[in-house]
Design a protein around this motif. Structure first.
Motif, mmCIF file in Angstrom:
data_model
loop_
_atom_site.group_PDB
_atom_site.id
_atom_site.type_symbol
_atom_site.label_atom_id
_atom_site.label_comp_id
_atom_site.label_asym_id
_atom_site.label_seq_id
_atom_site.Cartn_x
_atom_site.Cartn_y
_atom_site.Cartn_z
ATOM 1 N N ASP A 1 0.927 -1.099 0.051
ATOM 2 C CA ASP A 1 -0.036 0.213 0.098
ATOM 3 C C ASP A 1 1.013 1.633 -0.557
ATOM 4 O O ASP A 1 2.172 1.783 0.537
ATOM 5 C CB ASP A 1 -1.314 -0.345 0.872
ATOM 6 N N ARG A 2 0.153 2.070 -0.471
ATOM 7 C CA ARG A 2 0.906 3.138 -0.151
ATOM 8 C C ARG A 2 0.872 4.378 1.293
ATOM 9 O O ARG A 2 -0.765 4.708 1.817
ATOM 10 C CB ARG A 2 0.872 4.683 -1.597
ATOM 11 N N LEU A 3 1.659 4.477 1.843
ATOM 12 C CA LEU A 3 1.202 5.086 2.697
ATOM 13 C C LEU A 3 2.791 6.601 3.280
ATOM 14 O O LEU A 3 3.561 6.602 2.317
ATOM 15 C CB LEU A 3 1.619 4.270 4.198
ATOM 16 N N ALA A 4 2.091 7.520 4.320
ATOM 17 C CA ALA A 4 2.337 7.804 4.311
ATOM 18 C C ALA A 4 3.009 7.949 6.188
ATOM 19 O O ALA A 4 1.881 8.108 6.639
ATOM 20 C CB ALA A 4 1.956 9.839 4.360
ATOM 21 N N LEU A 5 4.503 8.335 5.786
ATOM 22 C CA LEU A 5 4.910 8.180 7.560
ATOM 23 C C LEU A 5 5.460 9.569 8.160
ATOM 24 O O LEU A 5 6.043 10.284 7.161
ATOM 25 C CB LEU A 5 6.385 6.954 6.889
ATOM 26 N N THR A 6 5.102 9.491 9.366
ATOM 27 C CA THR A 6 6.122 10.732 9.632
ATOM 28 C C THR A 6 7.106 10.351 10.712
ATOM 29 O O THR A 6 6.770 9.223 11.482
ATOM 30 C CB THR A 6 5.256 12.000 10.798
ATOM 31 N N VAL A 7 8.564 10.635 10.730
ATOM 32 C CA VAL A 7 9.561 9.774 10.654
ATOM 33 C C VAL A 7 10.435 10.319 12.083
ATOM 34 O O VAL A 7 10.287 11.917 11.391
ATOM 35 C CB VAL A 7 10.673 9.065 9.451
ATOM 36 N N VAL A 8 10.632 10.301 13.220
ATOM 37 C CA VAL A 8 11.398 11.160 13.176
ATOM 38 C C VAL A 8 12.759 12.024 13.128
ATOM 39 O O VAL A 8 13.503 11.094 12.819
ATOM 40 C CB VAL A 8 11.791 10.538 15.191
ATOM 41 N N GLY A 9 13.560 12.712 12.892
ATOM 42 C CA GLY A 9 14.040 12.608 12.489
ATOM 43 C C GLY A 9 13.934 13.714 11.114
ATOM 44 O O GLY A 9 15.176 14.052 9.825
ATOM 45 N N VAL A 10 13.433 13.110 10.458
ATOM 46 C CA VAL A 10 13.405 13.332 8.743
ATOM 47 C C VAL A 10 11.792 13.269 8.389
ATOM 48 O O VAL A 10 12.205 14.666 7.497
ATOM 49 C CB VAL A 10 13.198 11.413 8.254
ATOM 50 N N GLY A 11 11.189 13.353 8.925
ATOM 51 C CA GLY A 11 9.527 14.472 8.883
ATOM 52 C C GLY A 11 8.468 13.640 7.617
ATOM 53 O O GLY A 11 8.498 12.291 7.788
ATOM 54 N N ARG A 12 8.155 13.887 6.796
ATOM 55 C CA ARG A 12 7.165 13.528 6.466
ATOM 56 C C ARG A 12 7.963 12.169 5.056
ATOM 57 O O ARG A 12 8.669 12.868 4.112
ATOM 58 C CB ARG A 12 6.076 13.833 5.755
ATOM 59 N N ILE A 13 7.441 10.620 5.079
ATOM 60 C CA ILE A 13 7.795 10.083 3.808
ATOM 61 C C ILE A 13 6.346 10.148 3.303
ATOM 62 O O ILE A 13 5.771 8.607 4.276
ATOM 63 C CB ILE A 13 8.842 9.333 4.285
ATOM 64 N N GLU A 14 6.075 9.348 2.079
ATOM 65 C CA GLU A 14 5.382 8.903 1.104
ATOM 66 C C GLU A 14 6.363 7.848 0.107
ATOM 67 O O GLU A 14 7.223 8.318 -0.566
ATOM 68 C CB GLU A 14 4.875 9.928 0.428
ATOM 69 N N GLY A 15 4.782 6.622 0.463
ATOM 70 C CA GLY A 15 5.064 5.745 -0.908
ATOM 71 C C GLY A 15 4.873 4.463 -0.501
ATOM 72 O O GLY A 15 4.415 4.221 0.322
ATOM 73 N N GLU A 16 5.405 3.936 -1.172
ATOM 74 C CA GLU A 16 4.650 2.654 -1.255
ATOM 75 C C GLU A 16 5.603 1.277 0.002
ATOM 76 O O GLU A 16 6.629 1.627 -0.165
ATOM 77 C CB GLU A 16 4.963 1.745 -2.981
ATOM 78 N N LEU A 17 5.268 0.533 0.930
ATOM 79 C CA LEU A 17 5.718 -0.012 1.257
ATOM 80 C C LEU A 17 5.752 -1.124 1.147
ATOM 81 O O LEU A 17 5.010 -2.127 1.085
ATOM 82 C CB LEU A 17 5.012 -0.234 2.788
ATOM 83 N N GLN A 18 7.369 -1.439 0.955
ATOM 84 C CA GLN A 18 7.431 -3.219 -0.226
ATOM 85 C C GLN A 18 7.583 -3.797 0.894
ATOM 86 O O GLN A 18 7.130 -5.347 0.301
ATOM 87 C CB GLN A 18 9.333 -2.827 -0.310
ATOM 88 N N ARG A 19 8.033 -3.801 2.372
ATOM 89 C CA ARG A 19 7.618 -5.422 3.068
ATOM 90 C C ARG A 19 8.136 -4.831 4.768
ATOM 91 O O ARG A 19 8.953 -3.512 4.777
ATOM 92 C CB ARG A 19 8.997 -6.418 2.371
ATOM 93 N N MET A 20 8.140 -5.903 5.386
ATOM 94 C CA MET A 20 9.136 -5.440 6.744
ATOM 95 C C MET A 20 10.079 -5.966 7.204
ATOM 96 O O MET A 20 9.720 -7.871 7.254
ATOM 97 C CB MET A 20 7.529 -6.033 7.719
#
Length: 181
Positions: free
Chosen positions: A57-76
């Motif tokens: 799925d395409r997600l928007a993540l807010t990551v500490v020290g980076v901010g917003r990252i948008e993209g497709e979650l490839q795997r875990m």
């Protein structure tokens, strides 16, 4: 003229009302118990399990020290996830994810995961070291290093900066790594 209810009908109506009340009370108790069970089960759902259900799925993540990252979650992986964005790929440490938008409503429990999902962030960093790709290592404190991943230790990564300086960075200090291919 309406017929008068018989004595038997009056007697049955007296029993019907308490039976209806008992049935309604039972339904209320059952609904409350189901709600309690549902809440108890949901307390066991982890962010990783929700992310696992969101792979592809395409997600928007807010990551500490980076901010917003948008993209497709490839795997875990264990404590990390690759995210493929418009022009960049990211390796994000899941403990550094503060907010997720667009996640699946489902959850995949740990017991349902394949052995590949148990690979740690070291496997992704080793792949970067082998490919010698330029990247930006984003730190939890907001700092960053433009670098090439050189070697991967047990709890740190060794990078080489554009000035050929070797720098060691503890995994706990890294929030994400952004490929610059």
């Amino acid at each position: 003229m309406a017929p008068h209810p018989s004595r038997d009908d009056q007697l049955f109506s007296l029993f019907d009302d308490p039976e209806g009340q008992a049935s309604a009370l039972y339904e209320q108790e059952r609904d409350a118990e189901l709600l309690d069970r549902s809440r108890a089960e949901y307390r066991r759902v982890t962010l990783d399990s929700r992310l696992m259900a969101s792979v592809g799925d395409r997600l928007a993540l807010t990551v500490v020290g980076v901010g917003r990252i948008e993209g497709e979650l490839q795997r875990m992986g264990l404590g990390w996830c690759p995210v493929s964005g418009h022009a960049q790929d990211w390796i994000v440490r899941t403990p550094c994810i503060e907010v997720v938008q667009g996640a699946s409503d489902r959850s995949i429990p740990e017991v349902a995961r394949s052995p590949l999902h148990k690979l740690g962030v070291t496997s992704a960093l080793r792949r970067l070291a082998e490919s010698r790709v330029r990247c930006v290592v984003h730190l939890v404190d907001g700092g960053q290093h433009e670098a090439v991943v050189r070697r991967v230790g047990a709890d740190f990564v060794e990078i080489t900066t554009p000035g050929d300086e070797a720098v060691l960075i503890a995994y706990d200090a890294i929030s994400a790594v952004q490929s610059r291919d």
